[in-house]
Motif scaffolding. Structure first.
Motif, PDB file in Angstrom:
ATOM      1  N   VAL A  50       0.838  -1.202   0.000  1.00  0.00           N
ATOM      2  CA  VAL A  50       0.000   0.000   0.000  1.00  0.00           C
ATOM      3  C   VAL A  50       0.872   1.252   0.000  1.00  0.00           C
ATOM      4  O   VAL A  50       0.639   2.184  -0.758  1.00  0.00           O
ATOM      5  N   ARG A  51       1.884   1.270   0.854  1.00  0.00           N
ATOM      6  CA  ARG A  51       2.793   2.426   0.906  1.00  0.00           C
ATOM      7  C   ARG A  51       3.444   2.666  -0.454  1.00  0.00           C
ATOM      8  O   ARG A  51       3.589   3.802  -0.896  1.00  0.00           O
ATOM      9  N   ASN A  52       3.859   1.589  -1.118  1.00  0.00           N
ATOM     10  CA  ASN A  52       4.540   1.721  -2.414  1.00  0.00           C
ATOM     11  C   ASN A  52       3.643   2.307  -3.497  1.00  0.00           C
ATOM     12  O   ASN A  52       4.133   2.948  -4.419  1.00  0.00           O
ATOM     13  N   THR A  53       2.335   2.067  -3.403  1.00  0.00           N
ATOM     14  CA  THR A  53       1.418   2.592  -4.424  1.00  0.00           C
ATOM     15  C   THR A  53       0.985   4.028  -4.124  1.00  0.00           C
ATOM     16  O   THR A  53       0.481   4.706  -5.015  1.00  0.00           O
ATOM     17  N   GLY A  54       1.132   4.461  -2.876  1.00  0.00           N
ATOM     18  CA  GLY A  54       0.669   5.792  -2.506  1.00  0.00           C
ATOM     19  C   GLY A  54      -0.842   5.899  -2.457  1.00  0.00           C
ATOM     20  O   GLY A  54      -1.398   6.990  -2.590  1.00  0.00           O
ATOM     21  N   ALA A  55      -1.526   4.778  -2.260  1.00  0.00           N
ATOM     22  CA  ALA A  55      -2.985   4.762  -2.229  1.00  0.00           C
ATOM     23  C   ALA A  55      -3.524   5.536  -1.027  1.00  0.00           C
ATOM     24  O   ALA A  55      -2.882   5.613   0.019  1.00  0.00           O
ATOM     25  N   ALA A  56      -4.721   6.076  -1.196  1.00  0.00           N
ATOM     26  CA  ALA A  56      -5.383   6.812  -0.124  1.00  0.00           C
ATOM     27  C   ALA A  56      -6.266   5.911   0.730  1.00  0.00           C
ATOM     28  O   ALA A  56      -6.607   6.258   1.856  1.00  0.00           O
ATOM     29  N   VAL A  57      -6.639   4.765   0.177  1.00  0.00           N
ATOM     30  CA  VAL A  57      -7.574   3.867   0.857  1.00  0.00           C
ATOM     31  C   VAL A  57      -7.306   2.437   0.392  1.00  0.00           C
ATOM     32  O   VAL A  57      -6.821   2.215  -0.717  1.00  0.00           O
ATOM     33  N   VAL A  58      -7.606   1.476   1.269  1.00  0.00           N
ATOM     34  CA  VAL A  58      -7.609   0.057   0.899  1.00  0.00           C
ATOM     35  C   VAL A  58      -9.062  -0.381   0.869  1.00  0.00           C
ATOM     36  O   VAL A  58      -9.820  -0.106   1.799  1.00  0.00           O
ATOM     37  N   VAL A  59      -9.460  -1.034  -0.214  1.00  0.00           N
ATOM     38  CA  VAL A  59     -10.816  -1.561  -0.330  1.00  0.00           C
ATOM     39  C   VAL A  59     -10.703  -3.073  -0.403  1.00  0.00           C
ATOM     40  O   VAL A  59      -9.929  -3.608  -1.204  1.00  0.00           O
ATOM     41  N   MET A  60     -11.459  -3.760   0.466  1.00  0.00           N
ATOM     42  CA  MET A  60     -11.420  -5.219   0.506  1.00  0.00           C
ATOM     43  C   MET A  60     -12.832  -5.766   0.683  1.00  0.00           C
ATOM     44  O   MET A  60     -13.728  -5.032   1.113  1.00  0.00           O
ATOM     45  N   PRO A  61     -13.046  -7.038   0.349  1.00  0.00           N
ATOM     46  CA  PRO A  61     -14.395  -7.612   0.428  1.00  0.00           C
ATOM     47  C   PRO A  61     -14.983  -7.613   1.839  1.00  0.00           C
ATOM     48  O   PRO A  61     -16.163  -7.374   2.019  1.00  0.00           O
ATOM     49  N   SER A  62     -14.169  -7.909   2.846  1.00  0.00           N
ATOM     50  CA  SER A  62     -14.645  -7.935   4.229  1.00  0.00           C
ATOM     51  C   SER A  62     -13.456  -7.728   5.152  1.00  0.00           C
ATOM     52  O   SER A  62     -12.304  -7.874   4.730  1.00  0.00           O
TER      53      SER A  62
END
Length: 99
Positions: A50-62
């Motif tokens: 996640v840190r490497n992508t610079g994403a603002a949010v993680v979205v997961m099924p549950s």
């Protein structure tokens, strides 16, 4: 340009990865994010990916797609959104840092 969401599916706990992927994509799009998916071959922990992508949010099924310790570590870096149940976990905010 839309902010980035990191799509995460734990294939060991997923009953239907294709359905999970579609649901994560729909939720991310509805929230206004473009999705970048985890590299299933990566040996890096999800937090580092996640840190490497610079994403603002993680979205997961549950929330069951990560253990509680990983969820805690993710919340130090990003917000976390789950499809079912529909939950939002806000990133931890530490007051007083940088002063």
């Amino acid at each position: 340009m839309r902010p980035t969401a990191f799509g995460w599916i734990d294939y060991d706990s997923s009953i239907s990865p294709d359905r999970d992927r579609a649901q994560v994509s729909r939720l991310a799009q509805r929230l206004g994010y473009r999705v970048v998916w985890a590299d299933v071959r990566s040996v890096l922990p999800v937090v580092d990916q996640v840190r490497n992508t610079g994403a603002a949010v993680v979205v997961m099924p549950s929330p069951y797609h990560v253990d509680p310790l990983v969820l805690n570590r993710l919340m130090e870096v990003v917000d976390v959104e789950t499809v079912l149940p529909r939950l939002s976990f806000a990133r931890w905010v530490v007051f007083g840092l940088g002063r």
